[in-house]
Design a protein around this motif. Structure first.
Motif, PDB file in Angstrom:
ATOM      1  N   VAL A 163       0.670  -1.488  -0.338  1.00 22.23           N
ATOM      2  CA  VAL A 163      -0.227   0.150   0.041  1.00 22.23           C
ATOM      3  C   VAL A 163       1.236   1.591  -0.367  1.00 22.23           C
ATOM      4  CG1 VAL A 163      -0.615   0.327   2.502  1.00 22.23           C
ATOM      5  CG2 VAL A 163      -2.225   0.955   0.865  1.00 22.23           C
ATOM      6  N   LYS A 164       0.233   2.413  -1.150  1.00 17.46           N
ATOM      7  CA  LYS A 164       1.144   3.698  -0.878  1.00 17.46           C
ATOM      8  C   LYS A 164       1.475   4.355   0.074  1.00 17.46           C
ATOM      9  CE  LYS A 164       3.064   1.679  -4.601  1.00 17.46           C
ATOM     10  NZ  LYS A 164       4.696   1.149  -4.434  1.00 17.46           N
ATOM     11  N   GLN A 165      -0.122   4.223   0.613  1.00 17.01           N
ATOM     12  CA  GLN A 165      -0.540   5.199   1.294  1.00 17.01           C
ATOM     13  C   GLN A 165      -1.128   5.424   2.899  1.00 17.01           C
ATOM     14  OE1 GLN A 165      -2.469   8.999   0.297  1.00 17.01           O
ATOM     15  NE2 GLN A 165      -0.950  10.175   0.188  1.00 17.01           N
ATOM     16  N   VAL A 166      -0.818   5.106   4.499  1.00 16.63           N
ATOM     17  CA  VAL A 166      -1.895   4.370   5.585  1.00 16.63           C
ATOM     18  C   VAL A 166      -1.593   5.458   5.975  1.00 16.63           C
ATOM     19  CG1 VAL A 166      -0.302   2.452   5.898  1.00 16.63           C
ATOM     20  CG2 VAL A 166       0.416   4.572   6.687  1.00 16.63           C
ATOM     21  N   ARG A 167      -3.478   5.317   7.085  1.00 13.30           N
ATOM     22  CA  ARG A 167      -4.138   6.360   7.925  1.00 13.30           C
ATOM     23  C   ARG A 167      -3.734   6.067   9.377  1.00 13.30           C
ATOM     24  NH1 ARG A 167      -7.171  10.429   7.057  1.00 13.30           N
ATOM     25  NH2 ARG A 167      -8.045  11.953   8.969  1.00 13.30           N
ATOM     26  N   LEU A 168      -2.845   7.035   9.427  1.00 15.54           N
ATOM     27  CA  LEU A 168      -2.925   6.995  11.261  1.00 15.54           C
ATOM     28  C   LEU A 168      -2.094   8.128  12.359  1.00 15.54           C
ATOM     29  CD1 LEU A 168       0.726   4.533  10.777  1.00 15.54           C
ATOM     30  CD2 LEU A 168      -1.205   3.779  11.699  1.00 15.54           C
ATOM     31  N   PHE A 169      -3.254   7.946  13.098  1.00 17.02           N
ATOM     32  CA  PHE A 169      -3.722   8.902  13.873  1.00 17.02           C
ATOM     33  C   PHE A 169      -4.076   9.960  14.027  1.00 17.02           C
ATOM     34  CE2 PHE A 169      -0.017   6.594  15.825  1.00 17.02           C
ATOM     35  CZ  PHE A 169      -0.838   6.162  16.656  1.00 17.02           C
ATOM     36  N   GLY A 170      -4.884  10.073  12.153  1.00 18.20           N
ATOM     37  CA  GLY A 170      -5.877  11.010  11.775  1.00 18.20           C
ATOM     38  C   GLY A 170      -4.675  11.968  11.091  1.00 18.20           C
ATOM     39  N   GLU A 171      -3.404  11.306  10.635  1.00 20.72           N
ATOM     40  CA  GLU A 171      -3.144  11.887   9.494  1.00 20.72           C
ATOM     41  C   GLU A 171      -3.085  10.524   8.448  1.00 20.72           C
ATOM     42  OE1 GLU A 171       0.798  13.797  10.380  1.00 20.72           O
ATOM     43  OE2 GLU A 171      -0.330  15.119  11.942  1.00 20.72           O
ATOM     44  N   GLU A 172      -3.016  11.176   6.903  1.00 19.41           N
ATOM     45  CA  GLU A 172      -2.509  10.716   5.645  1.00 19.41           C
ATOM     46  C   GLU A 172      -0.778  10.242   5.697  1.00 19.41           C
ATOM     47  OE1 GLU A 172      -4.235   8.773   3.659  1.00 19.41           O
ATOM     48  OE2 GLU A 172      -6.418   8.475   4.970  1.00 19.41           O
TER      49      GLU A 172
END
Length: 458
Positions: free
Chosen positions: A378-387
């Motif tokens: 995967v090229k992007q992940v969402r962690l703690f409200g941030e992309e």
């Protein structure tokens, strides 16, 4: 004797739970959490498919959360019987479950803070008090000894070689017997003894996590780990290793000790950012009698796995946060192993965006977890409200798996007396379907694919 499948069935790996009816009694094998996927929390809170108060005894194969994570809930909802497990598993039990309870309480508190006024409060799945209540029902057992756990029901534990204290469960009653492998380990796994041979039995309930593939040779895998660390050193970045607090964290420190000089590990600072893993190390030290001969030699060596000269064990939250101010030269081992919770998510949030950093996955990544997404590219992940754009190099080092691969499963089964019928659980469908084909082709046996709610006569 009859088996009902209530977890880790139907193509799932986690949530181990199997009900055995024998000699007029009801015995539960494992009571684990479902892990991975958006519905996991809701599924773990659902009513059990049986009345907890109707269970006469619970037997635990080992201390991973997907095998014990719902035990306090079982007790909270009415189970009052004895809980049997290998002695080291009993020592690991409160460490693992108090952490799970703390996480559940924290998540419930956060959810309630974020709720709009007037919404009903969310309760944790269970609390530390529930864990302590469940712990009081534990009965530690040794390997290779018969124990009459209920009238007419005999239990014997065999070494499974998966983590410290892991056991295959042999249950005998009504002149019949079943063997549950739990999670079966690889031969030659560091620290642990090899899985015991199967006893003569009428059915083997067998895991199939890696039923469709073989691991890379262990020596080649360890060499690969050294090469990744060398590349990371040249890149000037950090290395983040999501690892389970029991098993994989200790194995990594074992390899670091054995290869400390030839991997030039001295310039690194190695962080074990897991208070739970630190407590687990104490359990390992208390159970050196379970180590294999090679581990016993390493523990006597000049550089000891749990006392590396540059090892830092993070005690508190502030220690963990301080690691994220380091932009190069840190090897961070943190939980959870599938990156679906725990401190490792903070380290990933701070390191994934930079090409100089490396992330090493050293174990199975269940569908729906952050670990599986990263392994799949995967090229992007969402962690703690941030992309976060993933620029760090992602590595999968499969040869360190604590699970037997297809060849290992087939070899272990091939050594079993009389080649009894098999029921497969604990595997995604492609894995277990491939293993079915190989078992039938090689041994000509009957193989059942477990399904939730299925009943199987033994």
């Amino acid at each position: 004797m009859r088996i009902e499948f209530h977890g880790a069935a139907g193509g799932e790996v986690t949530g181990s739970c199997h009900l055995i009816e024998a000699a007029g009694k009801r015995i539960l094998f494992d009571c684990g959490m479902v892990q991975g996927g958006r519905e996991a929390d809701a599924r773990n809170a659902e009513p059990f498919a049986f009345a907890p108060a109707s269970i006469d005894a619970l037997v635990i194969s080992h201390a991973h959360i997907d095998h014990i994570g719902r035990v306090p809930l079982l007790v909270k909802r009415g189970f009052k019987g004895p809980i049997y497990a290998q002695a080291a598993t009993c020592d690991l039990f409160p460490i693992m479950l108090l952490d799970a309870a703390s996480l559940s309480e924290h998540n419930a508190e956060r959810t309630n803070r974020e709720h709009a006024s007037g919404q009903p409060e969310v309760a944790p799945l269970y609390t530390a008090a529930d864990v302590i209540a469940a712990q009081a029902q534990l009965h530690p057992l040794p390997y290779e000894a018969d124990t009459d756990i209920l009238p007419g029901v005999t239990l014997r534990l065999h070494e499974a070689g998966h983590i410290l204290g892991s056991a295959m469960l042999e249950l005998r009653a009504d002149s019949r017997s079943v063997l549950f492998t739990g999670d079966l380990g690889m031969r030659g796994t560091p620290i642990l003894r090899d899985p015991a041979p199967a006893p003569r039995t009428d059915l083997i309930l067998m895991e199939s996590t890696y039923g469709d593939r073989n691991h890379k040779d262990r020596a080649a895998t360890v060499a690969e780990l050294g090469q990744i660390l060398a590349a990371a050193r040249a890149d000037g970045g950090n290395v983040v290793i999501p690892a389970f607090a029991v098993g994989r964290s200790q194995e990594l420190l074992y390899w670091f000790a054995e290869h400390f000089e030839d991997w030039n590990l001295a310039p690194w600072t190695i962080f074990l950012d897991s208070p739970m893993a630190a407590k687990v190390m104490a359990v390992y030290d208390h159970h050196e009698e379970l180590f294999d001969a090679d581990a016993a030699k390493v523990w006597q060596g000049r550089i000891k796995p749990f006392k590396l000269p540059n090892l830092r064990v993070s005690a508190g939250v502030e220690d963990s946060k301080a690691i994220n101010r380091i932009h190069g030269g840190a090897i961070v081992i943190a939980g959870s192993g599938m990156a679906n919770g725990g401190r490792v998510r903070h380290h990933l949030a701070n390191n994934l965006a930079f090409a100089r950093n490396h992330v090493i996955f050293v174990g199975y990544q269940a569908a729906g977890t952050l670990g599986r997404l990263l392994v799949n590219g995967v090229k992007q992940v969402r962690l703690f409200g941030e992309e976060i754009t993933v620029r760090a190099r992602i590595h999968t080092v499969g040869g360190l798996s604590a699970h037997a691969d297809q060849q290992g499963l087939l070899e272990w089964y091939g050594d079993s007396p009389s080649h009894p019928p098999v029921a497969l659980a604990h595997g995604e469908n492609p894995a277990r379907e491939a293993l079915v084909a190989m078992l039938k082709q090689r041994f000509g046996i009957t193989v059942t694919l477990s399904q939730p709610g299925m009943r199987l006569e033994v």
